[in-house]
Design an enzyme around this catalytic site. Structure first.
Site, short mmCIF file in Angstrom:
data_model
loop_
_atom_site.label_atom_id
_atom_site.label_comp_id
_atom_site.label_asym_id
_atom_site.label_seq_id
_atom_site.Cartn_x
_atom_site.Cartn_y
_atom_site.Cartn_z
N SER A 141 0.84 -1.19 0.00
CA SER A 141 0.00 0.00 0.00
C SER A 141 0.88 1.25 0.00
O SER A 141 1.62 1.49 -0.95
CB SER A 141 -0.96 -0.04 1.19
OG SER A 141 -1.94 0.96 1.10
N SER A 142 0.85 2.05 1.05
CA SER A 142 1.75 3.22 1.13
C SER A 142 3.20 2.79 0.97
O SER A 142 4.01 3.51 0.39
CB SER A 142 1.55 3.94 2.46
OG SER A 142 2.40 5.04 2.58
#
Length: 300
Positions: A141-142
């Site tokens: 994700s991030s």
């Protein structure tokens, strides 16, 4: 606890002279300049071999390095292979999301999160006599967003990327922040669409031209995304592949269904040695980490 000063130059010396524990996650406090105030934990297997590999593993929003250590499951494989150490940094800012939006972080050595992370890697290479040709970055994700940005800003540090459920490098450029509550939603929604050359120009602009360094090859990239991802929407996979296929100079060649498991499609560019995508049918946010596949991509 902190490790000894830099320059000791061997894991054996570290273990015997500094009392650095192996076989468990340990905090490191003196890894060099870290302008954004990041934390670092490191996993060093017992009986680590000479000239190890370094893996930088980046957590998701709201996560931490120790949590990502549990989620990714790299540590048991480090114990089994005894050939690599894993860096698990943490960011306390912006809902624990990596800064992949500001000009400081999207510019090499400009004082953003990327500067702090690069200094962690440089410290580990020096401290563990690591093989500088085998430095890798991964994340979810991030952390995948930042993996792409790290490969863009420091292509001379990393030789390969494998990450999960992210976006193209620069997709969030100029956004007020990089978390679900601060980011411009256009990127996460999959609506930031560009041509391959446009994405490539944005990526290459992050590296700049450091004094004394001639741009070489960019790292090879493996990126995973779930077709049912409604958080970092699925079109972001295509944008990443457009970006990296242009940068790496490879074209789509074939799909391989049910690889590496049922419901996954392996998207191969060129001969598959520089760029691969994985599309996961029915999988949302995020695609589960596949540590064995990552290590295979890294040549471990």
């Amino acid at each position: 606890m902190s490790v000894c000063p830099q320059g000791l130059g061997s894991t054996a010396v570290l273990a015997s002279k500094c009392g650095v524990a192996t076989g468990s996650l340990q905090p490191v406090t003196n890894f060099g300049e870290h302008p954004t105030g990041l934390d670092l934990q490191i996993y060093v297997p017992k009986n680590l071999g000479p000239n190890p590999t370094v893996i930088l593993a980046l957590h998701y929003c709201s996560g931490t390095g120790p949590l990502y250590s549990q989620l990714s499951n790299y540590d048991p494989l480090a114990d089994a292979r005894r050939s690599f150490v894993v860096l698990y940094p943490s960011t306390p800012h912006d809902n624990n999301c990596w800064d992949v939006a500001s000009s400081k972080s999207l510019t090499r050595d400009a004082g953003g999160d990327t500067t702090s992370l690069a200094n962690m890697v440089r410290w580990a290479i020096s401290e563990y006599d690591a093989d500088p040709s085998k430095i890798f970055v991964t994340g979810s994700s991030s952390g995948c967003m930042m993996s792409n940005v790290m490969a863009a800003t420091y292509p001379d540090l990393f030789s390969a990327v494998s990450c999960y459920s992210g976006v193209a490098a620069g997709c969030l450029a100029g956004s007020p922040g990089a978390s679900p509550t601060t980011a411009d939603p256009t990127c996460a929604n999959g609506d930031n669409r560009k041509t391959g050359p446009e994405w490539a120009a944005l990526l290459k602009g992050m590296f700049g031209k450091p004094e004394g360094y001639t741009e070489g090859e960019y790292p090879k990239v493996q990126t995973w995304h779930g077709e049912a991802d409604l958080f970092i929407n699925y079109p972001n996979l295509a944008e990443q592949l457009k970006q990296w296929s242009t940068v790496l100079g490879v074209s789509f060649s074939k799909n391989e269904t049910d690889t590496p498991q049922s419901g996954y499609t392996k998207i191969v560019y060129g001969d598959g040695s520089k760029l691969i995508g994985y599309s996961a049918r029915g999988v949302g946010h995020t695609v589960p980490v596949h540590p064995e596949a990552d290590l295979q991509w890294f040549g471990l």
